[in-house]
Scaffold this active site. Structure first.
Site, PDB file in Angstrom:
ATOM      1  N   ASP A 176      11.729 -15.667  88.017  1.00 55.51           N
ATOM      2  CA  ASP A 176      11.609 -17.207  88.325  1.00 55.51           C
ATOM      3  C   ASP A 176      13.204 -17.874  88.799  1.00 55.51           C
ATOM      4  OD1 ASP A 176      11.212 -20.117  87.434  1.00 55.51           O
ATOM      5  OD2 ASP A 176       9.446 -19.147  86.571  1.00 55.51           O
TER       6      ASP A 176
ATOM      7  N   SER B  38       2.340 -22.956  85.951  1.00 55.96           N
ATOM      8  CA  SER B  38       3.793 -22.347  85.466  1.00 55.96           C
ATOM      9  C   SER B  38       3.863 -22.314  84.083  1.00 55.96           C
ATOM     10  CB  SER B  38       4.857 -22.954  86.214  1.00 55.96           C
ATOM     11  OG  SER B  38       5.028 -22.651  87.512  1.00 55.96           O
TER      12      SER B  38
ATOM     13  N   HIS C 141      13.691 -24.416  86.093  1.00 47.85           N
ATOM     14  CA  HIS C 141      12.152 -24.016  85.707  1.00 47.85           C
ATOM     15  C   HIS C 141      12.195 -22.783  84.921  1.00 47.85           C
ATOM     16  CE1 HIS C 141       8.466 -22.231  87.248  1.00 47.85           C
ATOM     17  NE2 HIS C 141       7.994 -23.626  87.446  1.00 47.85           N
TER      18      HIS C 141
END
Length: 572
Positions: free
Chosen positions: A145, A398, A179
Site C-alpha cells: 500500500d 480498500s 491510505h
C-alpha cells in the site's frame, strides 16, 4: 446477532496474562476478594477498579481516596456500597486485608451502540475470536500500500508491531498519503489512542495482535505502477520466513488489460500465494460504472481478477452492530472478470464509512477529504467538535479488504497448518448468505440512485463470518490452486453456467458443492440464477460484449489507485 460491546484492549490483555503472572500478589488466607483479572495484573500498573464494601465507613472512603490516582478522582457508588477509583496494582493487597471489603472488580469500559459507523468488527463477529484469546499474535501481515505510520495503535508489549517499512515506489520519497495506515488500522490496530477513561469508544482492528510489515508501493498521491507493486510483493516473499508472513493485504488495483494468465501483476500475487501467503485483494470501486451499458458488471480490477486470491467487495454496516440489515455498497465492483470470466468477488465485508487510524494531520488524505474528518466528541469526552488527530473515515473496497485479511490471520493463529487454499475455502463456505433480492443506494453528493441485485457477481460466497469460520472443521484440499475461483460461461441469451475443473474444491462433494459454498439463492447445481433481466450486461449488445467478450474494453485510467482515495463514496 446479539450486541457485543468492544472491550478495552488493555483489559483484554489482563485476562490473557493470568498463567504468567498468577503469583503477582501475596493473597490472604481464604477466598480472594480480587477478581481473577486483577489477580494477574503486573505490579506497578495503573488499573481502574470498583471496590464493593459490606458497609463502607468514612475511614474506608478516605483510605480509597488516598490510594487513587490524583488526576482521576474516586467516584462513590452508594447504590451498591462501592467506590470506583484508579490505583496502582501494588495497592490492591490492602483491600484483601480489610474485613469491610466484599469484592474488588475491574471497572470495565462499556461502549455506546447508538452510532452510525465502525461496526465492522461486530458485523463479522470478530469479538468472538477475541473472547477466545485470538488476536493474531505471532502472525505477520504484509501490507502492500502507501506508507504505514505507527501513530500509537500498532504498539505491543515488546515495542511496535510495525516491524518493517520499505519504499518500493519510484518517487523515492516518503510523502505521507495516509491510505496504508488506515488500512493497517482496520486489520491490526489495537485502539491505544482511543482507550482509557476519557474515551467512550475504542477503535480496534480485526487482529489487534498481528505483526505488521509495510511495503510502500504508492506515492504521496496514492499512485504507483505494476512494477512498484511487484517489487514490494517480491520483497515480502523474501522476508516471509523471518516474520512468519502468512497474509498479504492488497487494497489497490487498476483496470484489467489482459488475461490473468499473462498479467505480471496477477503472476506476482500468484507467486505470493504459492509461497504460502493468503493474498487478499480489493475488488475495486467501479460498481456504479454504467459507461458500457453493463450496470457495473465486469468491473473487478487487477489483481483481484486472479482466481487464486481472495477478492473482497464492500458492505455497509448501516449503523447497527447486527449484520441482518447490512446492504451492499453500490460502488463495490462486480464480476465476472473481463476476458477470463472468473467468479468474483469471493467475499464481501464491511467497508463503508469506516473509522480507522490516521497517520497524521499532514497526510494527503486528511487535506483532500475534510468531509471524512472525525470529530473528537464522537468517541471522547474531550476535544469537542475538533477533528481527531488519530482517526479518520474512509469508504471503499480498500477498507473491506483488511477485514478479510484480519479474519484470515485469526483463522491461521487458531489453525497454523492451514494452507492458503484451505483458508479461502473455509472463509467462503462459512460466509453468511442471507441477503435481500435487491437494494437501492443514493449517492449523498449527486442524489443519483443505484439498484443492486444480490447475485453471485455482487456478493460472491457471502458476508465473511469469523465466528462461523473458527468453529468450522471442514478441510478442503491443500493443493495449491485447489480453491481457485471458478470460471463461468454464458450463451447468446444470457444463460450462465459455472465451470469447475477436476482439480478444484468446488463441486467435488456434498461438503464443498457449489450451492453449499455460494448459497442456493444464487446457484442451482452449476447454473446461476438470474435475479433480474438487467444484470450481467445482458440487457444490451454492448453490455454483453463488454462483460462476456474475450478482450478488455478501452480503459481511461491506468494508474494503480483505489477509487475511494480520489472520490467520496460514503453511503448513508
Amino acid at each position: 446477532m446479539p450486541q457485543v460491546s468492544k472491550k478495552n484492549s488493555g483489559f483484554r490483555k489482563l485476562a490473557l496474562a493470568g498463567l504468567l503472572l498468577g503469583a503477582s500478589f501475596a493473597m490472604a488466607a481464604g477466598p480472594s476478594k480480587l477478581s481473577k483479572e486483577l489477580a494477574s495484573v503486573p505490579k506497578g500498573q495503573w488499573v481502574k477498579v470498583i471496590v464493593q464494601y459490606h458497609a463502607p465507613t468514612d475511614q474506608d472512603l478516605a483510605d480509597a481516596e488516598a490510594l487513587a490516582k490524583s488526576d482521576e478522582p474516586t467516584k462513590r457508588l452508594g447504590l451498591i456500597n462501592s467506590v470506583s477509583l484508579t490505583l496502582k496494582s501494588d495497592s490492591l493487597a490492602s483491600f484483601e486485608s480489610n474485613p469491610n471489603v466484599a469484592h474488588v472488580s475491574v471497572d470495565h469500559q462499556i461502549f455506546q451502540t447508538s452510532t452510525t459507523t465502525d461496526f465492522y468488527d461486530q458485523a463479522v463477529n470478530a469479538p468472538y475470536a477475541w473472547s477466545s484469546g485470538l488476536t493474531g499474535s505471532g502472525i505477520g501481515v504484509a501490507v502492500i500500500d502507501s506508507d504505514i505510520i505507527d501513530q500509537g495503535d500498532f504498539s505491543g508489549a515488546n515495542g511496535s508491531r510495525l516491524v518493517y517499512g520499505g519504499n518500493f515506489n519510484n518517487d523515492g520519497t516518503n510523502n505521507d498519503f495516509g491510505h496504508g495506515t488506515h488500512v493497517a488500522g482496520i486489520l491490526a490496530g489495537d485502539g491505544a489512542n482511543s482507550t482509557g477513561s476519557k474515551y467512550t469508544k475504542t477503535f480496534t482492528g480485526i487482529a489487534p495482535g498481528a505483526t505488521v510489515l509495510s511495503f510502500r508501493v504508492l506515492d504521496g498521491l496514492g499512485v504507483g505502477t505494476d512494477s512498484d507493486v511487484i517489487a514490494g510483493i517480491q520483497e515480502a516473499i523474501k522476508m516471509q520466513s523471518s516474520y512468519n508472513i502468512r497474509v498479504m493485504n492488497i487494497s489497490l488495483g487498476r483496470p484489467v488489460f489482459e488475461s490473468y494468465k499473462v498479467d505480471p501483476l496477477c503472476q506476482a500475487v500468484e507467486s505470493a500465494w504459492k509461497s504460502g501467503m493468503v493474498v487478499v485483494v480489493a475488488a475495486g470501486n467501479d460498481g456504479r460504472d454504467n459507461s458500457f451499458k453493463n450496470d457495473g458488471y465486469g468491473t473487478i480490477t487487477a489483481p483481484g481478477n486472479d482466481p487464486y486470491v481472495i477478492t473482497v467487495g464492500a458492505m455497509k454496516p448501516e449503523g447497527t452492530p447486527q449484520r441482518t440489515d447490512d446492504l451492499i455498497a453500490s460502488y463495490s465492483s462486480k464480476g465476472p472478470t473481463v476476458i477470463d470470466h472468473i467468479v468474483k468477488p469471493d467475499l464481501v465485508a464491511p467497508g463503508n464509512l469506516t473509522i480507522s487510524t490516521l497517520s497524521s494531520t499532514s497526510a494527503a488524505l486528511y487535506s483532500l477529504f475534510p468531509q471524512d474528518h472525525l470529530a473528537m466528541n464522537y468517541y471522547s469526552t474531550m476535544g469537542g467538535a475538533a477533528s481527531s488527530p488519530s482517526y479518520f473515515i474512509l469508504s471503499g473496497t480498500s477498507m473491506a479488504t483488511p477485514v478479510v485479511s484480519g479474519a484470515a490471520v485469526l483463522l491461521l493463529q487458531q489453525n497454523p497448518w492451514l494452507t492458503p487454499d484451505q483458508v479461502k475455502a473455509r472463509l467462503m463456505k462459512t460466509a453468511y448468505k442471507t441477503f435481500p433480492k435487491s437494494s437501492v443506494a443514493v449517492d449523498p453528493v449527486t442524489g443519483i440512485s443505484y439498484t443492486d441485485y444480490y447475485d453471485i457477481f455482487t456478493v460472491g460466497a457471502g458476508y465473511v463470518d469469523i465466528e462461523a469460520a473458527l468453529e468450522n472443521e471442514d478441510t478442503a484440499f491443500s493443493t495449491i490452486g485447489a480453491a481457485a475461483s471458478p470460471a463461468v460461461v454464458a450463451n447468446a441469451v444470457g444463460n450462465v453456467n459455472m465451470v469447475t475443473g477436476s482439480s478444484v474444491v468446488w463441486g467435488t462433494s456434498v461438503v464443498w458443492g457449489t450451492s453449499v459454498v455460494w448459497g442456493t439463492s444464487v446457484i442451482s447445481g452449476t447454473s446461476l440464477i438470474s435475479p433480474s433481466s438487467v444484470v450481467w450486461g445482458t440487457s444490451t449488445v454492448t453490455g454483453f460484449s463488454v462483460v462476456w467478450g474475450t478482450s478488455a474494453p478501452t480503459a481511461s485510467a491506468t494508474a494503480l489507485a483505489d477509487d475511494a482515495t480520489v472520490s467520496y463514496y460514503g453511503e448513508k
